[in-house]
Motif scaffolding. Structure first.
Motif, short mmCIF file in Angstrom:
data_model
loop_
_atom_site.label_atom_id
_atom_site.label_comp_id
_atom_site.label_asym_id
_atom_site.label_seq_id
_atom_site.Cartn_x
_atom_site.Cartn_y
_atom_site.Cartn_z
N LEU A 303 0.84 -1.19 0.00
CA LEU A 303 0.00 0.00 0.00
C LEU A 303 0.88 1.24 0.00
N MET A 304 0.61 2.13 -0.92
CA MET A 304 1.38 3.36 -1.03
C MET A 304 0.46 4.55 -0.80
N ILE A 305 0.94 5.49 0.00
CA ILE A 305 0.24 6.74 0.27
C ILE A 305 1.08 7.87 -0.30
N ARG A 306 0.45 8.75 -1.07
CA ARG A 306 1.18 9.88 -1.62
C ARG A 306 0.37 11.16 -1.41
N ASN A 307 0.95 12.10 -0.69
CA ASN A 307 0.42 13.45 -0.56
C ASN A 307 1.55 14.34 -0.07
N THR A 308 1.26 15.58 0.22
CA THR A 308 2.21 16.58 0.70
C THR A 308 3.03 17.14 -0.46
N TYR A 309 2.95 18.45 -0.62
CA TYR A 309 3.69 19.17 -1.66
C TYR A 309 4.61 20.18 -1.00
N LYS A 310 5.80 20.32 -1.53
CA LYS A 310 6.76 21.28 -1.03
C LYS A 310 7.38 22.05 -2.19
N HIS A 311 7.52 23.36 -2.02
CA HIS A 311 8.31 24.16 -2.96
C HIS A 311 9.77 23.95 -2.62
N VAL A 312 10.56 23.51 -3.60
CA VAL A 312 11.95 23.10 -3.32
C VAL A 312 12.91 23.85 -4.25
N PRO A 313 13.20 25.11 -3.96
CA PRO A 313 14.08 25.89 -4.84
C PRO A 313 15.49 25.32 -4.94
N ARG A 314 15.91 24.53 -3.94
CA ARG A 314 17.22 23.88 -4.00
C ARG A 314 17.06 22.37 -4.24
N TYR A 315 15.92 22.01 -4.84
CA TYR A 315 15.64 20.61 -5.17
C TYR A 315 15.72 19.75 -3.90
N GLY A 316 16.38 18.61 -3.96
CA GLY A 316 16.42 17.73 -2.79
C GLY A 316 17.05 18.35 -1.57
N LYS A 317 17.94 19.31 -1.76
CA LYS A 317 18.59 19.96 -0.62
C LYS A 317 17.65 20.85 0.17
N SER A 318 16.46 21.10 -0.38
CA SER A 318 15.47 21.89 0.35
C SER A 318 14.76 21.08 1.42
N VAL A 319 14.97 19.77 1.44
CA VAL A 319 14.26 18.88 2.36
C VAL A 319 15.28 18.19 3.26
N ASN A 320 15.05 18.26 4.57
CA ASN A 320 15.97 17.60 5.51
C ASN A 320 15.30 16.38 6.16
N ASP A 321 16.04 15.69 7.00
CA ASP A 321 15.53 14.47 7.62
C ASP A 321 14.33 14.75 8.51
N ASN A 322 14.33 15.88 9.21
CA ASN A 322 13.19 16.21 10.07
C ASN A 322 11.93 16.41 9.25
N THR A 323 12.06 17.06 8.10
CA THR A 323 10.91 17.24 7.22
C THR A 323 10.38 15.90 6.74
N ARG A 324 11.29 15.01 6.36
CA ARG A 324 10.86 13.68 5.89
C ARG A 324 10.16 12.90 7.00
N ARG A 325 10.63 13.03 8.25
CA ARG A 325 9.96 12.34 9.35
C ARG A 325 8.55 12.88 9.56
N ASP A 326 8.39 14.19 9.46
CA ASP A 326 7.06 14.78 9.59
C ASP A 326 6.14 14.31 8.47
N ILE A 327 6.68 14.24 7.27
CA ILE A 327 5.88 13.79 6.13
C ILE A 327 5.47 12.34 6.31
N ARG A 328 6.39 11.50 6.77
CA ARG A 328 6.04 10.09 7.00
C ARG A 328 4.93 9.98 8.06
N ALA A 329 5.00 10.81 9.10
CA ALA A 329 3.94 10.79 10.11
C ALA A 329 2.60 11.17 9.51
#
Length: 443
Positions: A303-329
């Motif tokens: 089962l895959m869940i997909r939602n949450t959008y982020k503006h990422v002006p620095r591409y992947g570098k705009s997202v850190n581990d804390n952000t990914r943990r919040d998104i997973r939650a």
């Protein structure tokens, strides 16, 4: 012509689709000096299709297909696994019926092309004519769903309303009030598909992976020099299948918006778990409210869940581990809202993927300057659009013509210019937060 440092992809290493693949063979990298007839940068759906088509037109030409990562690690291997035939979201609301019919024809030609290649080369990628559900949870979603039905009627496209036991017996949940089912979309394993397309390229296409291009300039003879870290490619003809990264080469600057969406998935569910849920394998549901949640059940019962959008002006570098943990939650909350019986089933992977959108929802396709061609800004339908636009870009570069080429010229244009920073970032973030708040009942 590029005259600044090129910011490269910086994707996370937790993409479930890619992790599920067998280990890849050792890559061939760009080392030394190469003279080629055509160079294609970007080995996603668009670049793979362009390189293949160039080889079909010129089987004795030397063609280089270059990617900064391994095939399947970038955006083309990170989507939800839909190949959608219908015009997408705002494109479906276009006032010109002929415009929408052209889009529909282009998307369906891409599906036909992919199906032919999958069969011809026996690509194992969970390719399935499963169709697609568009689901609504509450009043907001139902209003969007009714609007969607009206658009389909105007387009003359068949659909079926599904609710109650019929819907629950597919999805394994009564979380959704109703859904609209359309037959024309296909499902697949995106990383497996793009790797299979790469493995089956014609012999005169040289695939160079893990070979970021860090400089681009013309030489005194009018040829393009593509500078890598350990080598260089010289070519008279350059095709860019680089999506959001097109702006890194100096083109379409201030016209593309880099947005990242995120997904998480579970381990494969056991057959007993599937029976307890009363859920079927191999289906996909997109939200009627575009800011809602996409749900996929894969052929191997993840089962895959997909939602949450982020503006990422620095591409992947705009997202850190804390952000990914919040998104997973947040993904966990969406999963348990639909399947509370899975409280003991954790996500095994959470990943993001960057794509390009434009403020006027317009795709770019065509010649940027003499000898440089690009398709950019898929606006969220990369598999079908990348395939058909990459193919037709090669036709344009080689002087071929067709009805499809005329159609894609008619439906594309110039993405509108973005306001300067910090106004752009503030506006995009505010709009994303507002959409998330308004759509909270559909998440």
């Amino acid at each position: 012509m590029n005259n600044r440092a090129i910011h490269l992809p910086h994707d996370d290493q937790d993409c479930g689709w890619y992790a599920a693949l067998p280990p890849a063979v050792a890559p061939r990298r760009l080392v030394g000096r190469h003279q080629v007839d055509y160079a294609v940068i970007g080995a996603g759906f668009a670049g793979l299709a362009a390189a293949r088509r160039l080889a079909e037109h010129h089987p004795h030409a030397r063609i280089a297909l270059i990617d900064a990562q391994r095939v399947g690690e970038g955006a083309s291997g990170r989507n939800s696994g839909f190949v959608i035939d219908l015009p997408h979201k705002m494109a479906l609301e276009h006032p010109d019926a002929a415009h929408k019919q052209r889009l529909l024809g282009l998307n369906r030609s891409a599906i036909d092309q992919l199906q032919r290649l999958i069969g011809q080369h026996r690509i194992d990628c969970q390719w399935s004519p499963a169709g697609k559900y568009q689901g609504a949870v509450g009043p907001r979603g139902l209003a969007y769903l009714e609007h969607f039905e009206g658009l389909l009627r105007d387009l003359g496209e068949p659909f079926r309303s599904v609710e109650g036991d019929e819907l629950a017996n597919v999805l394994g949940t009564r979380h959704y009030s109703r859904a609209v089912f359309t037959q024309g979309s296909w499902l697949m394993q995106p990383a497996a598909l793009v790797r299979g397309l790469a493995d089956s390229l014609p012999e005169n296409v040289e695939l160079l992976e893990q070979s970021p291009i860090q400089g681009l300039q013309r030489d005194s003879q009018g040829q393009w020099l593509l500078q890598g870290t350990e080598g260089q490619v010289r070519t008279p003809q350059l095709l860019l299948g680089t999506s959001i990264f097109t702006q890194e080469f100096g083109y379409l600057r201030s016209r593309l918006l880099p947005v990242m969406t995120f997904a998480s998935w579970t381990r494969p569910l056991a057959q007993a778990e599937m029976q307890t849920l009363g859920i079927q394998s191999d289906w996909g549901l997109t939200p009627a409210d575009h800011a809602g949640t996409t749900v996929r059940m894969t052929q191997d019962n993840r089962l895959m869940i997909r939602n949450t959008y982020k503006h990422v002006p620095r591409y992947g570098k705009s997202v850190n581990d804390n952000t990914r943990r919040d998104i997973r939650a947040g993904h966990r909350k969406a999963l348990l809202a639909r399947y509370p019986q899975l409280e003991n089933v954790e996500f095994t992977h959470t990943w993001g993927g960057v794509y390009a959108i434009s403020r006027n929802f317009t795709n770019f396709f065509g010649e940027l300057e003499s000898g440089v061609y690009a398709t950019a800004c898929d606006n969220g339908v990369g598999a079908a659009w990348g395939t058909v636009s990459g193919t037709l870009l090669a036709d344009m570069a080689t002087g071929a013509d067709s009805q499809h080429l005329q159609d894609i010229r008619a439906v594309t244009g110039m993405p509108s210019r973005n306001p300067p920073e910090p106004l752009l970032g503030l506006g995009v973030r505010t709009r994303i937060r507002l959409a998330s708040w308004n759509s909270r009942g559909e998440l």
